[in-house]
Enzyme design. Structure first.
Site, PDB file in Angstrom:
ATOM      1  N   GLY A   1       0.857  -1.316   0.116  1.00  0.00           N
ATOM      2  CA  GLY A   1       0.170   0.127   0.019  1.00  0.00           C
ATOM      3  C   GLY A   1       0.692   1.196   0.018  1.00  0.00           C
ATOM      4  N   LEU A  33       0.413   3.657  -2.149  1.00  0.00           N
ATOM      5  CA  LEU A  33       0.886   3.400  -3.579  1.00  0.00           C
ATOM      6  C   LEU A  33       1.599   4.556  -4.303  1.00  0.00           C
ATOM      7  CD1 LEU A  33      -2.222   1.381  -4.940  1.00  0.00           C
ATOM      8  CD2 LEU A  33      -0.076   0.372  -3.835  1.00  0.00           C
ATOM      9  N   HIS A  78       4.334   1.117  -7.979  1.00  0.00           N
ATOM     10  CA  HIS A  78       3.391   0.279  -7.878  1.00  0.00           C
ATOM     11  C   HIS A  78       2.396   0.403  -9.174  1.00  0.00           C
ATOM     12  CE1 HIS A  78       3.903   1.276  -3.457  1.00  0.00           C
ATOM     13  NE2 HIS A  78       4.090  -0.185  -3.450  1.00  0.00           N
ATOM     14  N   ASP A 124      13.212  -4.358  -5.589  1.00  0.00           N
ATOM     15  CA  ASP A 124      13.830  -4.907  -4.572  1.00  0.00           C
ATOM     16  C   ASP A 124      14.181  -6.328  -4.999  1.00  0.00           C
ATOM     17  OD1 ASP A 124      12.384  -3.477  -2.243  1.00  0.00           O
ATOM     18  OD2 ASP A 124      10.904  -3.517  -3.665  1.00  0.00           O
ATOM     19  N   SER A 129       7.463   3.925  -0.744  1.00  0.00           N
ATOM     20  CA  SER A 129       6.615   4.369   0.016  1.00  0.00           C
ATOM     21  C   SER A 129       7.315   5.178   1.135  1.00  0.00           C
ATOM     22  CB  SER A 129       5.777   3.105   0.578  1.00  0.00           C
ATOM     23  OG  SER A 129       5.238   2.519  -0.580  1.00  0.00           O
TER      24      SER A 129
HETATM   25  P1  AMP Z   1       5.759  -2.670  -1.717  1.00  0.00           P
HETATM   26  O1  AMP Z   1       4.516  -2.193  -1.369  1.00  0.00           O
HETATM   27  O2  AMP Z   1       7.073  -1.720  -1.063  1.00  0.00           O
HETATM   28  O3  AMP Z   1       5.993  -4.219  -0.859  1.00  0.00           O
HETATM   29  O4  AMP Z   1       6.205  -2.801  -3.074  1.00  0.00           O
HETATM   30  C1  AMP Z   1       5.180  -3.956  -3.902  1.00  0.00           C
HETATM   31  C2  AMP Z   1       5.766  -4.048  -5.348  1.00  0.00           C
HETATM   32  O5  AMP Z   1       6.239  -2.747  -5.739  1.00  0.00           O
HETATM   33  C3  AMP Z   1       7.033  -4.981  -5.275  1.00  0.00           C
HETATM   34  O6  AMP Z   1       7.110  -5.866  -6.243  1.00  0.00           O
HETATM   35  C4  AMP Z   1       8.001  -3.711  -5.169  1.00  0.00           C
HETATM   36  O7  AMP Z   1       9.469  -4.332  -5.780  1.00  0.00           O
HETATM   37  C5  AMP Z   1       7.475  -2.845  -6.169  1.00  0.00           C
HETATM   38  N1  AMP Z   1       7.876  -1.475  -6.364  1.00  0.00           N
HETATM   39  C6  AMP Z   1       8.307  -0.630  -5.230  1.00  0.00           C
HETATM   40  N2  AMP Z   1       8.814   0.676  -5.702  1.00  0.00           N
HETATM   41  C7  AMP Z   1       9.038   0.484  -7.085  1.00  0.00           C
HETATM   42  C8  AMP Z   1       9.715   1.280  -7.837  1.00  0.00           C
HETATM   43  N3  AMP Z   1      10.050   2.393  -7.743  1.00  0.00           N
HETATM   44  N4  AMP Z   1       9.420   0.638  -9.159  1.00  0.00           N
HETATM   45  C9  AMP Z   1       8.830  -0.380  -9.509  1.00  0.00           C
HETATM   46  N5  AMP Z   1       8.498  -1.424  -8.720  1.00  0.00           N
HETATM   47  C10 AMP Z   1       8.691  -1.044  -7.415  1.00  0.00           C
END
Ligand code: AMP
Length: 299
Positions: free
Chosen positions: A30, A32, A36, A150, A186
């Site tokens: 979340g 977002l 995301h 990640d 985030s």
């Molecule tokens: P999170 O909400 O941080 O767990 O991220 C959810 C998904 O979004 C994960 O697969 C992250 O690797 C991806 N994500 C987070 N930040 C980015 C970004 N800047 N660019 C692309 N994907 C991202």
């Protein structure tokens, strides 16, 4: 868009999806942002039914990490997902995912989970693997979308999919960046203006690391790897607002340290800027091309 909070309802809803239809899944915690949303947009293009989840997974946070303060804005997130045409969003409570009596974890082993992020965040990938396996079981996606941002999470989940023969195709998409190169996250919400300015040093460090890598790529030397690391560390040391955790060059699949400047390779960096611990990476693919991410305004 249907918003579902219980596993029982989610499994029932999923079983109502026609078996002939392709189902995509974007798991998130979340708050977002465009990173995301790039996953959601791609998922929307590639699947007949698109699902997402919002769940701040407590088992992937260490005891002194930011679980309590992790930013949350569910109404805004739901609006964004609805605007992009998501069909179903799963928003479970912690008790729904980890009910009283929960004892079974997926515990990936070896350098893949012990080094880099694994060394700085013991138990992190156990929490990640456990929740992702549970979400795959519940959502039953044909394709699941993750960010290259990640990189170690990608490697851990890819390995889990292989090791457990999971019938899901992983789609890994490039890191979306702010105009100054900062990877969207985030956790960037924790930064005040001075910290925000300092935080672009991670990207600059990776750029300098890439230049050093390219200068040594044909030598395939061990010294080349230390020059890359030196270039990254030297860049971060010039920014007093950033405190380096690690700067490393590793194999993108095994996460073993690279012995020579060869493809594929991952340049990895982690640093603390104010209250935020930030991570970033550049990927040198096996074919010799780089994935350094995409500026948000050039998507
Ligand atoms: P999170 O909400 O941080 O767990 O991220 C959810 C998904 O979004 C994960 O697969 C992250 O690797 C991806 N994500 C987070 N930040 C980015 C970004 N800047 N660019 C692309 N994907 C991202």
């Amino acid at each position: 868009m249907r918003v579902i909070t219980t596993i029982l309802e989610m499994v029932a809803e999923r079983s109502r999806c026609a078996s002939s239809k392709s189902v995509g899944f974007v798991p998130t915690m979340g708050f977002l942002h465009e990173g995301h949303l790039s996953l959601v947009r791609q998922g929307r293009k590639e699947n007949e039914i698109l699902t997402a989840s919002i769940f701040v997974n407590p088992t992937q946070f260490g005891p002194h990490e930011d679980l309590e303060s992790y930013p949350r804005d569910l109404p805004r997130d739901l609006q964004m997902l609805e605007n992009l045409g998501v069909d179903i969003v799963f928003v479970p409570t912690t008790d729904e995912i980890y009910p009283p009596g929960f004892v079974t974890y997926v515990d990936p082993t070896g350098p893949l989970t012990m080094e880099a992020e694994g060394a700085s965040r013991p138990g992190h990938f156990r929490g990640v693997a456990t929740v992702v396996l549970k979400l795959f079981q519940i959502m039953q996606p044909h394709q699941a979308y993750f960010g290259q941002k990640d990189a170690q999470q990608v490697a851990v989940i890819s390995r889990m999919v292989t090791d457990f023969d999971l019938p899901v195709k992983l789609r890994i998409l490039s890191t979306i960046r702010e105009a100054d190169g900062l990877a969207m996250s985030s956790r960037n919400a924790y930064l005040d203006p001075a910290e925000r300015a300092a935080s672009s040093v991670l990207y600059r460090a990776l750029q300098n690391g890439r230049m050093a890598f390219e200068a040594h790529v044909n030598t395939r030397s061990r010294e080349g790897v230390s020059e890359v690391v030196k270039a990254m560390i030297g860049t971060v040391l010039k920014e007093p607002g950033a405190h380096l955790d690690y700067a490393e060059v590793r194999d993108p699949d095994s996460f073993m340290p690279l012995e020579a400047t060869r493809a594929p390779a991952l340049l990895l960096i982690a640093a603390k800027v104010g209250p935020a611990r930030l991570i970033d990476n550049f990927l040198l693919r096996a074919d010799g091309s780089w994935d350094t991410g995409i500026p948000v305004n050039q998507q």
